[in-house]
Design an enzyme around this catalytic site. Structure first.
Site, PDB file in Angstrom:
ATOM      1  N   TRP A  58      45.337  29.424  42.409  1.00  0.00           N
ATOM      2  CA  TRP A  58      45.543  30.326  43.568  1.00  0.00           C
ATOM      3  C   TRP A  58      46.078  31.670  43.122  1.00  0.00           C
ATOM      4  CZ3 TRP A  58      42.334  28.265  46.349  1.00  0.00           C
ATOM      5  CH2 TRP A  58      42.271  26.891  46.535  1.00  0.00           C
ATOM      6  N   ASP A  59      46.949  31.646  42.119  1.00  0.00           N
ATOM      7  CA  ASP A  59      47.417  32.911  41.548  1.00  0.00           C
ATOM      8  C   ASP A  59      46.240  33.717  41.002  1.00  0.00           C
ATOM      9  OD1 ASP A  59      50.159  33.150  41.825  1.00  0.00           O
ATOM     10  OD2 ASP A  59      50.610  31.972  40.043  1.00  0.00           O
ATOM     11  N   LEU A  60      45.398  33.036  40.236  1.00  0.00           N
ATOM     12  CA  LEU A  60      44.272  33.721  39.602  1.00  0.00           C
ATOM     13  C   LEU A  60      43.278  34.219  40.651  1.00  0.00           C
ATOM     14  CD1 LEU A  60      43.868  31.148  36.718  1.00  0.00           C
ATOM     15  CD2 LEU A  60      44.529  33.547  36.406  1.00  0.00           C
ATOM     16  N   GLY A 105      44.709  37.141  42.418  1.00  0.00           N
ATOM     17  CA  GLY A 105      44.610  38.322  41.555  1.00  0.00           C
ATOM     18  C   GLY A 105      43.211  38.909  41.536  1.00  0.00           C
TER      19      GLY A 105
END
Lengths: 413, 413
Positions: A164-166, A169
């Site tokens: 989810w971070d990636l 981003g």
């Protein structure tokens, strides 16, 4: 590293993954990225994995190719410098990627009073401003209850990739480029908010998983290592190696069955079931236990080398399970002979294979990936060149602890 | 749905996730997407999850808001129409997103002879052209051997989120926007190749995991549900609910410890160890067994409601484990009251919550997400308007099976 976005300048005030990953992608496409860091490093400066000297490989990986300006944001003058760096420059600047508090001195509202065409990309946990990180978002969207062995539905298994971070981003990077395009046409800046939890909810929706549960009223259970809705699972070879064999298309299915010499057994199964496992991918999933048992038996008779040869020559879709170390040492195409990687010497003192942008562009030359910056290594250049602060004033800022010049020189350990 | 990319037209000849997800993102930012589909549907047209009538929620989710032209690509005239759709149009068109074979009639080489400024984004498995899908890539990059309970290192656990497909798709979208920007400046088109396996390798590198293994020579083992390198794990409440509590920053750590009333126990542990668990996130990981045991005991005394209140009021970072059904029914902010979702009626006959773009833009109005197209539902419009094919010729193409008009009207089931 490509020069596609040459001339674009982005300022980053962000820690951890989503924000830094957004500008990493844009940096690798040719944009200039100026990070401001806390003196001594922002909260992710010691994030694991660490190198032998205690430096963060994580921080180096996410911030390579960027410039680092070290500022004391607890001092008013430090805050003013951060604001000046964000808002200065011509029409290809004024782009700010951040995960700082939305209401603070770096809020889009206050910054855009100084620079009305500012584009701010704000990554945050939840849309309502409450705190969340990848792992606290992931547990709430059902995936840990779908991961792992069948029959253990209420035993959550966390993912280890901060997906989810990636995805937040890269969604931020797409958004920034769209906002730049829009600004070019209209002159307008804007605030882009990218909540991790909305990226997760939208993704489940895009994959049909919201519809699946909303319409059926039923959760998808754990299916172990089986690919959902078609054929695919891990199987063990005679030499203990494991492969993932997948058939989501008819072509892949026919290739796998041919490679495993299972045509007649599968035909017999199809006759028994009255279904086509070739044209109906869902039938492959419904009857996976029967199919898996057959495939298991055949795969177990071959070494990985022999099986790979059979699967490859028939055009089947498969992969070998490997640890990172196995991938690095056994498969040159993974990293060592992969043109997107180069051996780069970083501020940690370590030299290691470092990736550039994963896509290749036929019309633009690939340049080698750059090292991560030394913390504060670009303070002097950015303050004197971009903000035109005279050397004497810079020395005074440094002596008073408002800024820090490079923490240490970049020399091999 | 935002109008940021208004005027940009993209043609998609792609199945499964990466390609369609790339243009979905661009569509939601305002670009027009024209898909060409095989008559009867491309290979992913029946991909699970399915609705009650056998329609694919997956296909609907990934293709919403796009136009669908149904062509028989086995016929020369069908192939010529596909080529014409890709290469026609003014300066904001000539963008092609595909996972078709690289050497076929839709190769960038042959298409760019007809339109030299063509931008082609080609998503593929491996850079060398060999076949791979998300699950066969994932098994080769070490993650299944890092996922799941400690002590089971050689038992792979597959992820259930096709993270590499999604990251390849969003990387493709970033790449396309950068190539459009470059084309505007230089007039040059180009081929962009986005291999899933390189996206995976680069991502591990960006997170420091290639450096970690290359420098240490050692693989990271499984750490169960523990977050790597700081504090974070799942814990069970008195009422059987589970929470993920995370502290990657000092602030989150102090908030969690305060909420759990563990300050003095933690101080005693710090004194015993001679380490600061507050300033050293890695110490929290090294001593996770001691910390987890304390947290476990406290969490088990509270119901989820009571615990949530404590954690929230102290500003701790946590999330609740939920199935998708629980998320849909218990948390309005997830989907029901989430402004990025709207209830949309799709060609499957089902109406369900459908996500728009997950980021919000302050300077552009959000429009409701659009339904997926009916297969071939836009054949007539695209052929007559874009390719200026007269009605009589269109009827002949249809009668000879070169194209198909809408398979069925969009009406409620």
């Amino acid at each position: 590293m490509y020069g596609l976005l040459l001339g674009v300048r982005i300022v980053e005030g962000a820690s951890f993954i989503a924000g830094p990953y957004c500008s990493l992608l844009l940096s690798q496409l040719g944009a200039e990225i100026i990070r401001f860091d806390a003196i001594g490093g922002s909260p992710d400066y010691r994030r694991w994995p660490l190198g032998p000297g205690g430096d963060s490989f994580y921080w180096e990986g996410l911030n390579k190719g960027k410039k680092s300006v070290a500022l004391n944001l607890a001092m008013a003058e430090g805050r003013e410098l951060a604001i000046a760096i964000v808002t200065t420059g011509g029409k290809d600047s004024g782009i700010f990627v951040t995960n700082y508090p939305e209401s603070g001195f770096l809020s889009h509202d206050s910054l855009s009073k100084l620079r009305p065409d500012l584009v701010t990309a704000h990554v945050l946990g939840h849309a309502d401003g409450t705190s969340a990180v990848d792992y606290t978002v992931n547990c709430g969207v059902g995936l840990p209850y779908m991961t792992g062995p069948q029959g253990t539905n209420r035993v959550p298994i966390n993912h280890v990739l901060p997906a989810w971070d990636l995805l937040a981003g890269s969604t931020a990077a797409v958004s920034v480029l769209a906002a730049i395009e829009y600004r070019r046409r209209t002159g307008l800046g804007q605030l882009i908010r990218i909540p991790l939890s909305d990226v997760a909810a939208a993704t489940l929706g895009n994959l049909g998983q919201i519809a699946e549960v909303a319409i059926s009223g039923t959760d998808r259970p754990k299916y172990g290592n089986n690919l959902f809705g078609a054929f695919g699972r891990d199987f063990g070879c005679a030499d203990g190696k494991r492969v993932m064999i997948v058939a989501i298309t008819s072509k892949q299915w026919r290739a796998a069955i041919a490679a495993l010499d299972l045509q007649s057994a599968i035909s017999a199964l199809e006759a028994e079931l009255g279904m086509s496992l070739d044209s109906d991918e869902g039938a492959r999933f419904l009857h996976r236990d029967r199919i898996n048992a057959m495939v298991e038996q055949v795969v177990a008779r071959y070494t990985l080398a022999a099986l790979s040869q059979r699967l490859t020559s028939s055009g089947a879709c498969f992969g070998v399970y490997r640890t990172v170390h196995e991938a690095l040492t056994e498969d040159p195409s993974f990293v060592e002979a992969n043109p997107i990687f180069a051996h780069v010497h970083h501020p940690s003192g370590c030299k290691y294979p470092t990736p550039g942008f994963p896509a290749s562009f036929s019309g633009a030359a690939r340049r080698d990936p750059s090292p991560a910056p030394v913390l504060g290594g670009d303070t002097e250049e950015v303050l004197t060149t971009l903000l035109r602060i005279p050397s004497a004033a810079l020395a005074s800022l440094h002596d008073r602890g408002v800024v820090r010049l490079a923490d240490r020189p970049l020399s091999p350990r």
